[in-house]
Design a protein around this motif. Structure first.
Motif, PDB file in Angstrom:
ATOM      1  N   ARG A  27       0.818  -1.208   0.000  1.00  0.00           N
ATOM      2  CA  ARG A  27       0.000   0.000   0.000  1.00  0.00           C
ATOM      3  C   ARG A  27       0.854   1.261   0.000  1.00  0.00           C
ATOM      4  O   ARG A  27       2.033   1.234   0.364  1.00  0.00           O
ATOM      5  CB  ARG A  27      -0.931   0.044   1.214  1.00  0.00           C
ATOM      6  N   ASN A  29       0.302   5.227   1.535  1.00  0.00           N
ATOM      7  CA  ASN A  29      -0.638   6.050   2.302  1.00  0.00           C
ATOM      8  C   ASN A  29      -0.635   7.462   1.734  1.00  0.00           C
ATOM      9  O   ASN A  29       0.411   8.100   1.648  1.00  0.00           O
ATOM     10  CB  ASN A  29      -0.229   6.062   3.784  1.00  0.00           C
ATOM     11  N   GLY A  32      -2.464  10.779   6.535  1.00  0.00           N
ATOM     12  CA  GLY A  32      -2.923  10.208   7.810  1.00  0.00           C
ATOM     13  C   GLY A  32      -1.835   9.312   8.371  1.00  0.00           C
ATOM     14  O   GLY A  32      -1.930   8.097   8.291  1.00  0.00           O
ATOM     15  N   GLU A  33      -0.781   9.943   8.933  1.00  0.00           N
ATOM     16  CA  GLU A  33       0.380   9.145   9.348  1.00  0.00           C
ATOM     17  C   GLU A  33       0.483   9.062  10.869  1.00  0.00           C
ATOM     18  O   GLU A  33       0.403  10.086  11.563  1.00  0.00           O
ATOM     19  CB  GLU A  33       1.632   9.776   8.747  1.00  0.00           C
ATOM     20  N   HIS A  34       0.635   7.844  11.371  1.00  0.00           N
ATOM     21  CA  HIS A  34       0.698   7.519  12.806  1.00  0.00           C
ATOM     22  C   HIS A  34      -0.620   7.841  13.503  1.00  0.00           C
ATOM     23  O   HIS A  34      -0.670   7.939  14.725  1.00  0.00           O
ATOM     24  CB  HIS A  34       1.875   8.223  13.515  1.00  0.00           C
ATOM     25  N   ASP A  36      -3.299   5.887  12.992  1.00  0.00           N
ATOM     26  CA  ASP A  36      -4.126   4.659  13.131  1.00  0.00           C
ATOM     27  C   ASP A  36      -4.158   4.139  14.567  1.00  0.00           C
ATOM     28  O   ASP A  36      -5.226   3.816  15.094  1.00  0.00           O
ATOM     29  CB  ASP A  36      -3.732   3.559  12.114  1.00  0.00           C
ATOM     30  N   TYR A  37      -2.988   4.108  15.237  1.00  0.00           N
ATOM     31  CA  TYR A  37      -2.998   3.600  16.621  1.00  0.00           C
ATOM     32  C   TYR A  37      -3.548   4.632  17.611  1.00  0.00           C
ATOM     33  O   TYR A  37      -3.701   4.329  18.788  1.00  0.00           O
ATOM     34  CB  TYR A  37      -1.614   3.078  17.027  1.00  0.00           C
ATOM     35  N   CYS A 167       2.536  -2.250  15.300  1.00  0.00           N
ATOM     36  CA  CYS A 167       1.912  -1.418  14.269  1.00  0.00           C
ATOM     37  C   CYS A 167       0.429  -1.230  14.525  1.00  0.00           C
ATOM     38  O   CYS A 167      -0.182  -1.952  15.318  1.00  0.00           O
ATOM     39  CB  CYS A 167       2.116  -2.071  12.906  1.00  0.00           C
ATOM     40  N   GLY A 168      -0.170  -0.269  13.838  1.00  0.00           N
ATOM     41  CA  GLY A 168      -1.618  -0.072  13.861  1.00  0.00           C
ATOM     42  C   GLY A 168      -2.286  -0.985  12.831  1.00  0.00           C
ATOM     43  O   GLY A 168      -1.696  -1.973  12.375  1.00  0.00           O
ATOM     44  N   ILE A 169      -3.502  -0.607  12.421  1.00  0.00           N
ATOM     45  CA  ILE A 169      -4.326  -1.481  11.570  1.00  0.00           C
ATOM     46  C   ILE A 169      -4.301  -1.075  10.090  1.00  0.00           C
ATOM     47  O   ILE A 169      -4.746  -1.830   9.228  1.00  0.00           O
ATOM     48  CB  ILE A 169      -5.797  -1.481  12.087  1.00  0.00           C
ATOM     49  N   MET A 170      -3.744   0.112   9.795  1.00  0.00           N
ATOM     50  CA  MET A 170      -3.893   0.643   8.433  1.00  0.00           C
ATOM     51  C   MET A 170      -3.425  -0.324   7.345  1.00  0.00           C
ATOM     52  O   MET A 170      -4.151  -0.559   6.364  1.00  0.00           O
ATOM     53  CB  MET A 170      -3.113   1.950   8.301  1.00  0.00           C
ATOM     54  N   ASP A 171      -2.223  -0.851   7.496  1.00  0.00           N
ATOM     55  CA  ASP A 171      -1.600  -1.564   6.380  1.00  0.00           C
ATOM     56  C   ASP A 171      -2.350  -2.856   6.055  1.00  0.00           C
ATOM     57  O   ASP A 171      -2.651  -3.150   4.899  1.00  0.00           O
ATOM     58  CB  ASP A 171      -0.143  -1.890   6.710  1.00  0.00           C
ATOM     59  N   VAL A 215       9.273  -0.718  10.843  1.00  0.00           N
ATOM     60  CA  VAL A 215       8.339  -0.470  11.949  1.00  0.00           C
ATOM     61  C   VAL A 215       8.945  -0.989  13.255  1.00  0.00           C
ATOM     62  O   VAL A 215       8.656  -0.491  14.337  1.00  0.00           O
ATOM     63  CB  VAL A 215       6.971  -1.137  11.678  1.00  0.00           C
ATOM     64  N   TYR A 220       9.810   4.393  15.376  1.00  0.00           N
ATOM     65  CA  TYR A 220       8.363   4.144  15.375  1.00  0.00           C
ATOM     66  C   TYR A 220       7.872   3.960  16.808  1.00  0.00           C
ATOM     67  O   TYR A 220       6.886   4.546  17.223  1.00  0.00           O
ATOM     68  CB  TYR A 220       8.044   2.903  14.526  1.00  0.00           C
ATOM     69  N   GLY A 334       4.063   6.456   4.899  1.00  0.00           N
ATOM     70  CA  GLY A 334       4.390   5.298   5.737  1.00  0.00           C
ATOM     71  C   GLY A 334       4.957   5.689   7.089  1.00  0.00           C
ATOM     72  O   GLY A 334       4.849   6.835   7.524  1.00  0.00           O
ATOM     73  N   GLY A 335       5.557   4.701   7.745  1.00  0.00           N
ATOM     74  CA  GLY A 335       5.978   4.844   9.143  1.00  0.00           C
ATOM     75  C   GLY A 335       7.066   5.869   9.405  1.00  0.00           C
ATOM     76  O   GLY A 335       7.259   6.294  10.537  1.00  0.00           O
TER      77      GLY A 335
HETATM   78  C1  GLA Z   1       3.431   1.749   9.633  1.00  0.00           C
HETATM   79  C2  GLA Z   1       2.467   0.983  10.529  1.00  0.00           C
HETATM   80  C3  GLA Z   1       1.054   1.535  10.409  1.00  0.00           C
HETATM   81  C4  GLA Z   1       1.025   3.042  10.609  1.00  0.00           C
HETATM   82  C5  GLA Z   1       2.086   3.714   9.770  1.00  0.00           C
HETATM   83  C6  GLA Z   1       2.226   5.186  10.053  1.00  0.00           C
HETATM   84  O1  GLA Z   1       3.114   1.537   8.304  1.00  0.00           O
HETATM   85  O2  GLA Z   1       2.449  -0.381  10.184  1.00  0.00           O
HETATM   86  O3  GLA Z   1       0.194   0.882  11.314  1.00  0.00           O
HETATM   87  O4  GLA Z   1       1.147   3.371  11.972  1.00  0.00           O
HETATM   88  O5  GLA Z   1       3.372   3.134   9.939  1.00  0.00           O
HETATM   89  O6  GLA Z   1       1.111   5.874   9.607  1.00  0.00           O
END
Ligand code: GLA
Length: 384
Positions: A27, A29, A32-34, A36-37, A167-171, A215, A220, A334-335
């Motif tokens: 993906r 992005n 909308g960075e960081h 998601d968590y 990590c968060g859920i975005m990816d 990550v 991160y 990205g991260g």
């Molecule tokens: C990485 C993480 C994501 C998100 C991004 C930053 O890709 O896996 O969950 O936090 O960084 O937006």
């Protein structure tokens, strides 16, 4: 870009069985960075780089996993999976198997082949493509059939709980649920989402700084800790605030002085980024590309200045793109701490843009960046 026919024969030659094959994309992005968590908003798109996972059952109770990229095969007992991660690529597929087993599925022995063209350590979610493709493959053996958002949650758990990437859920979400020619605005609180069409005359030009991103790296983790510390300060005054998603810039004016200075800066990025991300999705929905580009520029400045997650090379890659014909918007994606910039570019100018950007970057850093002209692709699926 990938060749399922060659992939199938690779699996057949190694494991002497016909595989069922699944693909999951990486993906990019858009904004909308960081967030998601922090239970906020993100707007990624799946891209036309993917991981293929081919699976066939076996009768000896073993799980054999072969990675074509690493040229390596690992074997496990299905009944005695490793208790801990080994800091090895196989942690990702094994993490998925363990999460599915934890959900009560009986995991039979199987052979799994993996191949990917998602660039590694580039901030394009090669790990999400790996876990999501594996999840679909293993799921097909158990007879389970989870909806995309659930697949994403299970895959995030595999990375959080087994691999140890916080990590968060975005990816995982966009890899499982992306839609061709669309960006996906995701509300990371309840996983509701809205698709916004990317006009056909717009290309996603992804420029790799060649500075490696991870990550699992310290940057991160420490940013996430600072974000959570800022939230805890606001929550002391407003107990309803569980995540920075619930906070406002006004909260920072009132209580920011109680935060560590770096935490305050991180929080300012997150809170403003949530506002920008929703505004960006609205701009894209109404076809206002100029506004989208402006928001991407603001997002980059905030990511670099307040979140301090950029690097000299990524800042330069964004800067060098500014006056090139066809550019709509550019930012680090990205991260952070390396990886790629995403450039929205008029399709007709995309090739010339890529060439000029690459030449400028090489002149400045003496490194040849990889530049990919991508389009938003569909989410993970079975290949027939
Ligand atoms: C990485 C993480 C994501 C998100 C991004 C930053 O890709 O896996 O969950 O936090 O960084 O937006």
């Amino acid at each position: 870009m990938h060749d399922p026919v060659a992939f199938r024969s690779l699996h057949r030659a190694r494991f002497h069985a016909e595989p069922a094959v699944f693909a999951a994309p990486g993906r990019v992005n858009l904004i909308g960075e960081h967030t998601d968590y922090a239970e906020g908003f993100v707007m990624p798109a799946a891209i036309d780089f993917a991981t293929l996972a081919g699976v066939s059952p076996r009768t000896d109770g073993k799980i054999a996993i072969y990675s074509e990229n690493y040229g390596e095969e690992r074997s496990f007992e299905a009944a005695a999976l490793p208790a801990q991660a080994n800091h090895h690529w196989s942690d990702y597929p094994i993490g998925v198997v363990k999460v599915l087993a934890g959900e009560g599925h009986r995991i039979p022995g199987f052979s799994l082949s993996l191949w990917s063209d998602v660039p590694l350590s580039a901030g394009l979610s090669s790990s999400a493509a790996l876990v999501v493709s594996t999840a679909l493959a293993v799921e097909s053996l158990t007879g389970a059939s989870y909806p995309g958002p659930v697949v994403a949650r299970l895959c995030q758990r595999a990375e959080n709980e087994f691999v140890g990437a916080n990590c968060g859920i975005m990816d995982q979400f966009v890899s499982a649920n992306g839609a061709q020619d669309h960006a996906l605005l995701l509300d990371c609180r309840d996983l509701s989402f809205r698709l916004a069409p990317i006009p056909p005359h717009v290309a996603l030009v992804i420029a790799n700084t060649m500075v490696k991103h991870s990550v699992a790296g310290g940057g991160y983790k420490s940013r996430r800790a600072e974000v959570e510390a800022a939230c805890a300060v606001i929550a002391r005054h407003r107990p309803g605030v569980k995540f920075l998603r619930d906070a406002t810039l006004d909260d920072l004016d009132k209580w920011g002085r109680e935060m560590e200075p770096k935490s305050l800066m991180r929080a300012r990025h997150i809170i403003s980024e949530n506002l920008r991300t929703v505004a960006a999705s609205e701009a894209l929905l109404r076809g206002d590309l100029e506004e989208l580009g402006r928001l991407m520029a603001e997002a980059h400045a905030s990511y670099s200045r307040d979140f301090e997650a950029s690097c000299v090379e990524a800042d330069a890659m964004v800067e060098l793109a500014q006056d090139l014909p066809g550019l709509i918007g550019a930012r680090l994606t990205g991260g952070g701490f390396g990886g790629c910039t995403v450039n929205l570019v008029e399709q007709a100018q995309a090739a010339a843009f890529s060439e000029a950007l690459g030449a400028r970057y090489t002149a400045q850093f003496g490194m040849v960046p990889q530049i990919y002209i991508c389009h938003a692709s569909g989410g993970a699926h079975r290949l027939d």
